[in-house]
Design an enzyme around this catalytic site. Structure first.
Site, PDB file in Angstrom:
ATOM      1  N   LEU A  83      -3.184  -2.120  -2.360  1.00  0.00           N
ATOM      2  CA  LEU A  83      -2.994  -3.267  -3.238  1.00  0.00           C
ATOM      3  C   LEU A  83      -3.500  -4.463  -2.463  1.00  0.00           C
ATOM      4  CD1 LEU A  83      -1.821  -4.595  -5.831  1.00  0.00           C
ATOM      5  CD2 LEU A  83       0.346  -4.815  -4.600  1.00  0.00           C
ATOM      6  N   ASP A 117      -4.903  -8.695   8.468  1.00  0.00           N
ATOM      7  CA  ASP A 117      -3.918  -8.274   9.471  1.00  0.00           C
ATOM      8  C   ASP A 117      -4.026  -6.806   9.850  1.00  0.00           C
ATOM      9  OD1 ASP A 117      -3.092  -7.425   6.972  1.00  0.00           O
ATOM     10  OD2 ASP A 117      -0.966  -7.849   7.299  1.00  0.00           O
ATOM     11  N   GLY A 122       1.949  -3.079   4.605  1.00  0.00           N
ATOM     12  CA  GLY A 122       2.775  -4.220   4.951  1.00  0.00           C
ATOM     13  C   GLY A 122       2.005  -5.507   5.085  1.00  0.00           C
ATOM     14  N   GLU A 123       2.689  -6.488   5.643  1.00  0.00           N
ATOM     15  CA  GLU A 123       2.103  -7.790   5.939  1.00  0.00           C
ATOM     16  C   GLU A 123       2.631  -8.257   7.297  1.00  0.00           C
ATOM     17  OE1 GLU A 123      -0.102  -9.190   4.080  1.00  0.00           O
ATOM     18  OE2 GLU A 123       0.149  -8.226   2.121  1.00  0.00           O
ATOM     19  N   CYS A 169       0.828  -1.195   0.000  1.00  0.00           N
ATOM     20  CA  CYS A 169       0.000   0.000   0.000  1.00  0.00           C
ATOM     21  C   CYS A 169       0.867   1.252   0.000  1.00  0.00           C
ATOM     22  CB  CYS A 169      -0.906   0.012   1.230  1.00  0.00           C
ATOM     23  SG  CYS A 169      -1.922  -1.477   1.393  1.00  0.00           S
ATOM     24  N   SER A 188      11.500 -13.199  -2.629  1.00  0.00           N
ATOM     25  CA  SER A 188      12.837 -12.849  -3.091  1.00  0.00           C
ATOM     26  C   SER A 188      13.888 -13.437  -2.150  1.00  0.00           C
ATOM     27  CB  SER A 188      12.970 -11.320  -3.140  1.00  0.00           C
ATOM     28  OG  SER A 188      14.313 -10.918  -3.264  1.00  0.00           O
ATOM     29  N   GLY A 189      15.104 -13.593  -2.648  1.00  0.00           N
ATOM     30  CA  GLY A 189      16.201 -14.118  -1.834  1.00  0.00           C
ATOM     31  C   GLY A 189      17.061 -13.058  -1.194  1.00  0.00           C
TER      32      GLY A 189
END
Length: 649
Positions: free
Chosen positions: A50, A99, A75-76, A2, A362-363
């Site tokens: 989003l 969340d 965020g998450e 977001c 992603s790494g």
């Protein structure tokens, strides 16, 4: 993911709605699905969403009039289910399923102490209607951004991206000389500075609160990388624990109500994440790779090898080695000068991923956690040499040798004795600073004009490292280098690059190797398990031997980069000349024109490799040309209702 924007007035009244909408909608790329706004006495909060989890609920701003709270959140939270259960056991009743409300209720129950309970990536603002106080907070590692500053009228403004602040007409745009010095040294402006005076980035692991009438708010740190080394940790135990932590982090980050996949470069870190996803997922994992038509920069063969080995649903595109027509776009994406040339392929791989998924793992973080960068090996070797002689002996001896020995940019690093002598004349902090600086201190001093040197008043970007080293929880040379990277390079470069490139494509990127519990545990590993026998990420690779091919784990690290030196001698040579000899950089007054001309000539004629410095100046030129442009966004919809859809009242 977001986009946030907010205004807290320093006086009575209501914020201007059109200004708040402009701050919000210039960040529309961060949240194209929904938009909301909350306006009240003294405050305005705005949000673009989003949608990832709980698609039909969780609209923001989330407002609870009864509790006297309003929240905007980016965020998450990966542990929101367990936190929700804990809060429900305390008698709290939830009206939604995602969340966002967990963040609101956790703050309502525990105040700032809730931050230490959060596992995830986040930046948020909470307005307390009763105390008329705002709280801003950022996640432990700095995965999600948050900028703030004050207008000329004394109002606090904040936003996810700098462009959100710049959309406010009363925010002054005055370049910070110290931030420019930092940029020329590092290639980015490290937290908490911003390229503009009076604008700041909230540092990772920090929160602040402010009430009208108070001085500039103080930041408070709630988390730091501990580096409490456990010397009893053995190889077998560390390998087993690492795999368990990796699978736990990956599993928690695979929760989404939209298509999900992963970046796969063919390197160790992204391959490790995809291997873990494969162990967890019931279906083949979606993976995305970008290749180059320049063999020295192309890793797609390894990515295909891993994809085949793990049976992923693999998507790949190739990028021309002359794909450099997006410099101005990059300058607009990052808002302040940003000289990591891998921003271009990062944007490209995000563009590819968004065609197939909305969330990508992603790494990023493996090198910082487990000492994977080549510079760590060299730093450890040089530090061992420095330890054999006191600084009082080393400084004059190797300082003299460093001055008289010829420069050999063309030679392999171990043979560049001038660089080695200079490093041996320093302490560990200055030596590591020299190793990561894209433009040396000596070169910067030659580049700057007399008037700009006067503005700097003796300031040197080395002080950024000195400040962090002063508060470092470790003095071990390798661990200290990692700590400095975790405080500067990781949030300032790597995470900034990924956040802006992904959000420009409305793609959410998650980084399981930067779960802060993984970072804490990795910092506790004995350095000998990270760098052993000249092998970086030793324990990380050992733990993955059962999952990945040996030649993937132990091949030479390539990095995710572009053929920069060749570009600047070939197709970009004219643009460099125009920018440095007659462009915004040349006209800025910050630099000595003779030195700029010398850099261009030496590089284009092949006598020296100045590619890193020239690229940083080219990106600075693009920034300076945009600096006076207004950050304007046409609202994508009619003015939002003041009573948002996310109200819990």
């Amino acid at each position: 993911m977001c986009g946030l924007a907010g205004i807290v007035l320093g006086h009575q009244g209501h914020p201007d709605e059109q200004t708040l909408l402009a701050m919000r909608d210039v960040q529309r790329h961060r949240g194209p699905d929904e938009a909301g706004i909350y306006l009240a006495e003294g405050v305005g909060l705005a949000h673009r969403r989003l949608s990832i989890i709980d698609l039909t609920h969780g609209q923001q701003p989330m407002v609870d009039e009864q509790a006297g709270l309003a929240l905007i959140y980016n965020g998450e939270l990966y542990n929101f289910v367990s936190l929700r259960a804990e809060l429900e056991a305390l008698g709290i009743v939830f009206a939604s399923h995602g969340d966002t409300e967990v963040v609101l209720r956790a703050w309502q129950q525990w105040g700032e102490a809730c931050l230490s309970r959060f596992v995830g990536m986040f930046a948020f603002a909470i307005w307390n209607m009763r105390t008329q106080r705002v709280l801003l907070a950022r996640d432990q590692i700095g995965i999600k951004p948050l900028h703030y500053g004050f207008t000329q009228a004394g109002d606090l403004v904040f936003a996810s991206e700098l462009k959100g602040l710049l959309a406010h007409p009363e925010l002054e745009r005055k370049l910070d000389p110290q931030a420019l010095e930092d940029y020329l040294a590092f290639g980015y402006v490290p937290d908490p500075k911003c390229i503009y005076q009076g604008i700041f980035k909230l540092p990772p692991g920090h929160w602040l609160s402010w009430h009208a009438g108070e001085p500039v708010p103080l930041t408070h740190q709630y988390w730091d990388v501990p580096f409490n080394t456990d010397p009893r940790m053995g190889e077998a135990e560390a390998s087993a624990k690492l795999r368990a932590l990796l699978d736990d982090a990956v599993s928690s980050q695979m929760v989404a109500d939209v298509p999900l996949g992963a970046f796969l470069s063919g390197g160790v870190d992204s391959s490790a994440v995809v291997a873990s996803m494969t162990r967890i997922a019931a279906e083949p994992v979606n993976t995305c790779s970008i290749g180059f038509d320049h063999a020295g920069f192309d890793e797609t063969a390894y990515a295909r090898q891993v994809a085949k080995h793990l049976n992923t649903r693999h998507f790949e595109e190739r990028v021309s080695s002359e794909d450099y027509d997006f410099l101005d776009m990059l300058a607009g994406m990052y808002d302040e000068p940003f000289a990591d040339s891998s921003a271009l392929p990062t944007w490209r791989v995000c563009q590819l991923a968004r065609k197939h998924v909305t969330v990508a793992l992603s790494g990023d973080g493996g090198d910082e956690n487990f000492a994977g960068y080549r510079r760590y090996r060299l730093h450890a070797w040089e530090s061992a040499l420095r330890a054999r002689l006191p600084l009082a002996v080393r400084k004059p001896l190797f300082g003299l040798l460093g001055k008289i020995y010829p420069k050999a940019d063309w030679a392999p690093r171990p043979l560049r004795a001038k660089t080695t002598f200079q490093a041996l004349a320093c302490d560990d902090v200055e030596a590591y600073f020299r190793s990561v600086s894209i433009t040396s201190t000596a070169m910067r001093q030659q580049l700057y004009s007399d008037s700009f040197k006067s503005e700097l008043q003796g300031y040197n970007a080395l002080s950024v490292f000195r400040g962090h080293a002063q508060h470092a929880p470790t003095q071990h040379p390798l661990s200290l280098a990692q700590y400095l990277d975790l405080k500067t390079w990781l949030p300032g470069d790597i995470l900034t690059k990924v956040d802006r490139a992904s959000m420009a494509n409305s793609l959410e990127v998650r980084v399981p190797l930067l779960d802060h519990r993984m970072v804490e545990w990795a910092s506790s590993l004995p350095p000998a398990l990270k760098l052993k026998g000249g092998i970086g990420k030793y324990i990380f690779k050992k733990a993955l031997e059962a999952d990945l091919p040996h030649d993937v784990l132990y091949r030479t690290k390539m990095g995710f980069s572009v053929p920069l030196a060749a570009w600047l001698r070939g197709p970009l040579a004219k643009r460099v000349r125009d920018a440095l000899l007659d462009g915004a950089v040349a006209r800025s007054g910050y630099f000595d024109p003779n030195m700029l001309g010398k850099l261009v000539r030496e590089h284009t004629e092949g006598r020296r490799d100045h590619s890193a410095t020239l690229w940083s100046l080219l990106m600075l030129d693009a920034f300076l040309r945009r600096m006076q442009e207004p950050a304007v966004a046409t609202p994508a919809q009619p003015p939002s209702k003041v009573s948002p859809a996310g109200s819990l009242a």
